[in-house]
Design a protein around this motif. Structure first.
Motif, PDB file in Angstrom:
ATOM      1  N   PRO A 134       6.997   8.342   9.119  1.00 42.64           N
ATOM      2  CA  PRO A 134       6.882   7.144   7.364  1.00 42.64           C
ATOM      3  C   PRO A 134       7.636   6.217   8.188  1.00 42.64           C
ATOM      4  O   PRO A 134       8.968   6.752   8.639  1.00 42.64           O
ATOM      5  N   PRO A 135       7.214   4.899   8.241  1.00 37.67           N
ATOM      6  CA  PRO A 135       6.345   4.334   7.846  1.00 37.67           C
ATOM      7  C   PRO A 135       4.858   4.370   8.600  1.00 37.67           C
ATOM      8  O   PRO A 135       4.507   3.446   8.923  1.00 37.67           O
ATOM      9  N   ASN A 142      -4.045   6.958   4.947  1.00 34.04           N
ATOM     10  CA  ASN A 142      -3.342   8.497   3.627  1.00 34.04           C
ATOM     11  C   ASN A 142      -2.284   7.434   3.107  1.00 34.04           C
ATOM     12  O   ASN A 142      -1.923   8.343   1.804  1.00 34.04           O
ATOM     13  N   ILE A 143      -1.924   7.149   3.846  1.00 31.23           N
ATOM     14  CA  ILE A 143      -0.634   5.850   2.732  1.00 31.23           C
ATOM     15  C   ILE A 143      -0.672   5.816   1.237  1.00 31.23           C
ATOM     16  O   ILE A 143      -0.592   5.756   0.256  1.00 31.23           O
ATOM     17  N   LEU A 144      -2.770   5.632   0.951  1.00 32.45           N
ATOM     18  CA  LEU A 144      -2.986   5.149  -0.075  1.00 32.45           C
ATOM     19  C   LEU A 144      -3.074   6.068  -0.566  1.00 32.45           C
ATOM     20  O   LEU A 144      -2.761   6.460  -2.273  1.00 32.45           O
ATOM     21  N   ALA A 145      -3.743   7.192  -0.163  1.00 31.62           N
ATOM     22  CA  ALA A 145      -3.742   8.581  -0.866  1.00 31.62           C
ATOM     23  C   ALA A 145      -2.655   9.062  -1.743  1.00 31.62           C
ATOM     24  O   ALA A 145      -2.894   9.346  -3.051  1.00 31.62           O
ATOM     25  N   LEU A 146      -1.671   9.073  -0.698  1.00 28.00           N
ATOM     26  CA  LEU A 146      -0.655   9.634  -0.838  1.00 28.00           C
ATOM     27  C   LEU A 146       0.330   8.456  -2.397  1.00 28.00           C
ATOM     28  O   LEU A 146       0.653   9.137  -3.465  1.00 28.00           O
ATOM     29  N   THR A 186      11.042   8.920   3.387  1.00 31.07           N
ATOM     30  CA  THR A 186       9.182   9.774   1.884  1.00 31.07           C
ATOM     31  C   THR A 186       9.411   7.763   1.347  1.00 31.07           C
ATOM     32  O   THR A 186       8.410   7.464   0.537  1.00 31.07           O
ATOM     33  N   GLU A 187       9.847   7.059   2.411  1.00 32.39           N
ATOM     34  CA  GLU A 187       9.142   5.374   2.149  1.00 32.39           C
ATOM     35  C   GLU A 187       7.671   4.800   2.510  1.00 32.39           C
ATOM     36  O   GLU A 187       7.282   5.789   3.121  1.00 32.39           O
TER      37      GLU A 187
END
Length: 184
Positions: A72-73, A134-138, A179-180
């Motif tokens: 990330p990011p 993936n970012i949306l799911a996480l 964790t950003e």
């Protein structure tokens, strides 16, 4: 306790995490687990970092990150659901079909299923969220209490997200990624 160790070994085998003793670390946070596999090769050493829930006969929902990858990011851990079937039985998920990850707050993301047979002849199906989602799911996993996974054939698993944030934080700490965007 022996049954728990055998069950955990089966879950880790299903996730492809079996290896020699002492090469793996494991933590539990409420309904989520963290497994870190140390992989040594001639080219480089890295870690395969997985957080997961489910198993014990149910599909396994996971997020996976390789410590050698850009994190990330730019790239986030891959979110997926793994289903395995008994010998001679089919999986509910079918190759090429969409899989739906739906959350309490009404948000959802869609993935695509890859299915086949393992080297022992057991059917498996793995539904992966598209890399860009993936970012949306996480993020949805962080802010919700429950995740329902389904396909056209019906409901696959409803999983608690209790402990997800703590497991994600531990995975990020051990595998050295930010964790950003998910927890920050």
């Amino acid at each position: 306790m022996r049954f728990l160790a055998i069950s955990l070994s089966c879950v880790l085998t299903g996730l492809g995490l079996v290896q020699t003793a002492g090469a793996q670390d494991f933590w539990s946070y409420k309904d989520w687990n963290v497994s870190i596999e140390k992989v040594e090769s001639e080219q480089d050493d890295h870690k395969r970092c997985v957080i997961f829930t489910g198993g014990d006969g149910l599909p396994t929902i996971s997020a996976t990150f390789f410590s050698g990858d850009v994190g990330p990011p730019y790239s986030y851990p891959e979110v997926s659901v793994l289903e395995r079937a008994f010998r001679g039985h089919a999986t509910l998920m079918k190759n090429g079909e969409p899989v739906f990850f739906s959350f309490d707050d009404g948000d959802s993301v869609t993935g695509k299923v890859e299915a086949g047979f393992d080297e022992e002849g057991f059917a498996f199906a793995n539904g992966r969220v598209a890399q860009e989602d993936n970012i949306l799911a996480l993020q949805a996993m962080r802010r919700n209490g429950e995740l329902a996974v389904s396909v056209a054939g019906g409901s696959l698993i409803i999983a608690s997200l209790n402990g997800f944030s703590a497991a994600y934080l531990k995975m990020a700490e051990v595998c050295a990624f930010s964790t950003e965007g998910v927890l920050d």
